[in-house]
Write a protein that holds these residues in place. Structure first.
Motif, PDB file in Angstrom:
ATOM      1  N   PHE A 163     -69.528  13.749  37.072  1.00 46.05           N
ATOM      2  CA  PHE A 163     -70.096  13.013  38.203  1.00 46.05           C
ATOM      3  C   PHE A 163     -69.170  11.884  38.654  1.00 46.05           C
ATOM      4  CE2 PHE A 163     -73.570  15.022  35.913  1.00 46.05           C
ATOM      5  CZ  PHE A 163     -74.158  15.737  36.938  1.00 46.05           C
ATOM      6  N   VAL A 164     -68.362  11.369  37.729  1.00 45.84           N
ATOM      7  CA  VAL A 164     -67.314  10.426  38.120  1.00 45.84           C
ATOM      8  C   VAL A 164     -66.333  11.131  39.056  1.00 45.84           C
ATOM      9  CG1 VAL A 164     -65.367   9.051  37.289  1.00 45.84           C
ATOM     10  CG2 VAL A 164     -67.526   9.043  36.016  1.00 45.84           C
ATOM     11  N   THR A 165     -65.965  12.346  38.701  1.00 43.61           N
ATOM     12  CA  THR A 165     -65.055  13.128  39.541  1.00 43.61           C
ATOM     13  C   THR A 165     -65.692  13.437  40.888  1.00 43.61           C
ATOM     14  OG1 THR A 165     -64.053  14.122  37.579  1.00 43.61           O
ATOM     15  CG2 THR A 165     -63.719  15.257  39.678  1.00 43.61           C
ATOM     16  N   ALA A 166     -66.946  13.867  40.871  1.00 46.95           N
ATOM     17  CA  ALA A 166     -67.623  14.208  42.117  1.00 46.95           C
ATOM     18  C   ALA A 166     -67.740  13.002  43.041  1.00 46.95           C
ATOM     19  CB  ALA A 166     -69.008  14.775  41.812  1.00 46.95           C
ATOM     20  N   ALA A 167     -68.003  11.835  42.471  1.00 50.58           N
ATOM     21  CA  ALA A 167     -68.081  10.618  43.291  1.00 50.58           C
ATOM     22  C   ALA A 167     -66.720  10.272  43.877  1.00 50.58           C
ATOM     23  CB  ALA A 167     -68.624   9.462  42.454  1.00 50.58           C
ATOM     24  N   ARG A 168     -65.666  10.404  43.069  1.00 41.50           N
ATOM     25  CA  ARG A 168     -64.327  10.089  43.573  1.00 41.50           C
ATOM     26  C   ARG A 168     -63.939  11.030  44.710  1.00 41.50           C
ATOM     27  NH1 ARG A 168     -61.883  10.659  39.163  1.00 41.50           N
ATOM     28  NH2 ARG A 168     -60.814  12.636  39.523  1.00 41.50           N
ATOM     29  N   GLU A 169     -64.354  12.288  44.638  1.00 40.20           N
ATOM     30  CA  GLU A 169     -64.070  13.232  45.712  1.00 40.20           C
ATOM     31  C   GLU A 169     -64.795  12.864  47.006  1.00 40.20           C
ATOM     32  OE1 GLU A 169     -65.208  16.841  43.792  1.00 40.20           O
ATOM     33  OE2 GLU A 169     -63.231  17.167  42.904  1.00 40.20           O
ATOM     34  N   ARG A 170     -65.791  11.998  46.885  1.00 41.50           N
ATOM     35  CA  ARG A 170     -66.513  11.488  48.055  1.00 41.50           C
ATOM     36  C   ARG A 170     -66.125  10.046  48.363  1.00 41.50           C
ATOM     37  NH1 ARG A 170     -69.199  15.533  45.889  1.00 41.50           N
ATOM     38  NH2 ARG A 170     -70.748  16.682  47.095  1.00 41.50           N
ATOM     39  N   ALA A 171     -64.999   9.616  47.809  1.00 43.43           N
ATOM     40  CA  ALA A 171     -64.424   8.302  48.094  1.00 43.43           C
ATOM     41  C   ALA A 171     -65.203   7.152  47.481  1.00 43.43           C
ATOM     42  CB  ALA A 171     -64.259   8.086  49.594  1.00 43.43           C
ATOM     43  N   LEU A 172     -65.860   7.400  46.354  1.00 43.19           N
ATOM     44  CA  LEU A 172     -66.521   6.341  45.592  1.00 43.19           C
ATOM     45  C   LEU A 172     -65.966   6.343  44.185  1.00 43.19           C
ATOM     46  CD1 LEU A 172     -68.797   4.179  45.200  1.00 43.19           C
ATOM     47  CD2 LEU A 172     -70.249   6.083  44.420  1.00 43.19           C
ATOM     48  N   LEU A 173     -65.531   5.173  43.716  1.00 45.52           N
ATOM     49  CA  LEU A 173     -65.000   5.031  42.366  1.00 45.52           C
ATOM     50  C   LEU A 173     -66.067   4.462  41.438  1.00 45.52           C
ATOM     51  CD1 LEU A 173     -61.514   3.481  43.230  1.00 45.52           C
ATOM     52  CD2 LEU A 173     -62.074   5.906  42.887  1.00 45.52           C
ATOM     53  N   VAL A 174     -66.401   5.210  40.399  1.00 46.97           N
ATOM     54  CA  VAL A 174     -67.287   4.731  39.337  1.00 46.97           C
ATOM     55  C   VAL A 174     -66.614   5.070  38.016  1.00 46.97           C
ATOM     56  CG1 VAL A 174     -69.415   4.924  40.679  1.00 46.97           C
ATOM     57  CG2 VAL A 174     -68.626   6.883  39.325  1.00 46.97           C
TER      58      VAL A 174
END
Length: 394
Positions: free
Chosen positions: A350-361
């Protein structure tokens, strides 16, 4: 010494151009991912291809004022104008003395020691507690590592420093048994755990530790390296518990992104230390101290902290609603702008999925998503980031 430590979706960003492989000149101790960042503005990082990423990591809690903040930039420029970047602690300089006075005035402490990182701050805290207590302590190296409860961090470096014991959080009998009046120098605990899954500790438990330490002549250390300096909505996290430690460690946001740590101690512990007992070459230098002074004054402003609390309340309500409707979310917990989303499955995808949507967690353990955005983030930016998380976790 006793320690209480206690599937990716399709990318929404345009395809990035070919990125050259990471240089082999860097020692491979970090599993670096994502694009190469070249600029920061506000609460966004900008990649070399121009893509902008909303940052809910803040350099792992370091960039409390975000990127290119006028307070940090102005302080750096003023510090550089003096020509004093480093002179060593053999001589006096004004910025470090003013910063120490500021931290003493705003806390329980009477004395402050400056260093370069949270790990160094905790190492110094262990040493100060040992000197004050006069009790047996074996070893000088790897003490911080020995006091962490993350097996994956500890195992490659065993055997670690002896004399440090991990006690499960909330296990009253275990800590009562572990803390010895004759052998224990200190108990260290994070009032809000960071790497341990973003867990605010119960004030009653902390009160028990305080009473136990008092009754057995043991120093109580609060590790606020990640949860301190405004992150939870008060300048120090201990303020929300009603429990006052003997030693407090700080680092991450202290100097606005420059490397700096600090150890705050009571007068009694400070009086046990003399010249030569501890040292640092770079700690508290005029450049970092001047920046840190302006950062502390900015974060400590009542309106600034009130805004962090308001934004934290909003995040808590929104994440609570997410937990109620998402079977992937087991629990949401946090304070201020420090939140953990515990999942029923591994968090890394989900960290990867968020980064692919331009959100860093970032994660906090294998099953927890950790949200630690810059404290200057707006409600609109929080809304944008949480909406992405809701999409990713749907």
């Amino acid at each position: 010494m006793t320690s209480v430590r206690t599937s990716p979706s399709s990318p929404l960003l345009p395809s990035a151009p070919d990125v050259p492989p990471a240089t082999e000149a860097l020692l491979g101790v970090y599993a670096q991912v994502g694009p190469m960042f070249v600029r920061g503005e506000g609460v966004e990082l900008v990649a070399e291809d121009g893509a902008r990423y909303l940052d809910f990591v803040a350099g792992i809690g370091v960039n409390a004022l975000g990127y290119n903040h006028p307070v940090v930039r102005g302080a750096v420029e003023r510090a550089l104008s003096t020509g004093l970047i480093h002179v060593s602690n053999l001589y006096r300089t004004e910025p470090g003395e003013r910063l120490a006075e500021e931290l003493v005035a705003r806390s329980f402490a009477d004395r402050v020691f400056f260093c370069n990182s949270g790990a160094e701050a905790n190492e110094a805290a262990f040493k100060f507690a040992r000197k004050w207590s006069g009790k047996t302590f074996h070893g000088r190296l790897f003490a911080s590592l020995a006091a962490t409860d993350r097996p994956e961090y500890r195992k490659p470096f065993e055997p670690l420093v002896p004399g440090i014991r991990i006690v499960p959080l909330g296990d009253w009998a275990a800590v009562d048994h572990a803390v010895s009046a004759s052998r224990t120098a200190s108990v260290i605990v994070e009032p809000v755990q960071g790497e341990g899954g973003v867990r605010p500790l119960d004030a009653e438990w902390l009160g028990f530790l305080r009473e136990l330490c008092d009754s057995r002549g043991v120093a109580l250390i609060f590790d606020e390296v990640q949860c301190g300096l405004g992150r939870t909505g008060t300048l120090f996290a201990y303020e929300q518990t009603g429990i006052v430690p003997d030693i407090l460690t700080l680092a991450k946001p202290l100097a606005g992104g420059l490397p700096m740590g600090a150890v705050l101690v009571t007068g009694g512990i400070g009086a046990s230390l003399k010249p030569g007992d501890h040292a640092t070459t770079f700690g508290g230098g005029p450049l970092v101290a001047r920046v840190a002074l302006d950062v502390v004054r900015t974060v400590a402003a009542p309106d600034f902290l009130a805004a962090v609390r308001r934004k934290g309340d909003w995040v808590g309500e929104r994440l609570g609603a997410l937990a109620a409707r998402s079977p992937r979310v087991r629990e949401v917990r946090g304070r201020g702008l420090m939140w953990g989303i515990e999942l029923t499955e591994p968090a890394a995808p989900f960290v990867t999925a968020a980064r692919e949507r331009a959100l860093l967690v970032v994660t906090a353990g294998p099953n927890v998503l950790r949200l630690i955005p810059p404290l200057v983030i707006t409600l609109e930016e929080l809304e944008r980031g949480v909406a992405i998380l809701e999409e990713v976790l749907a």
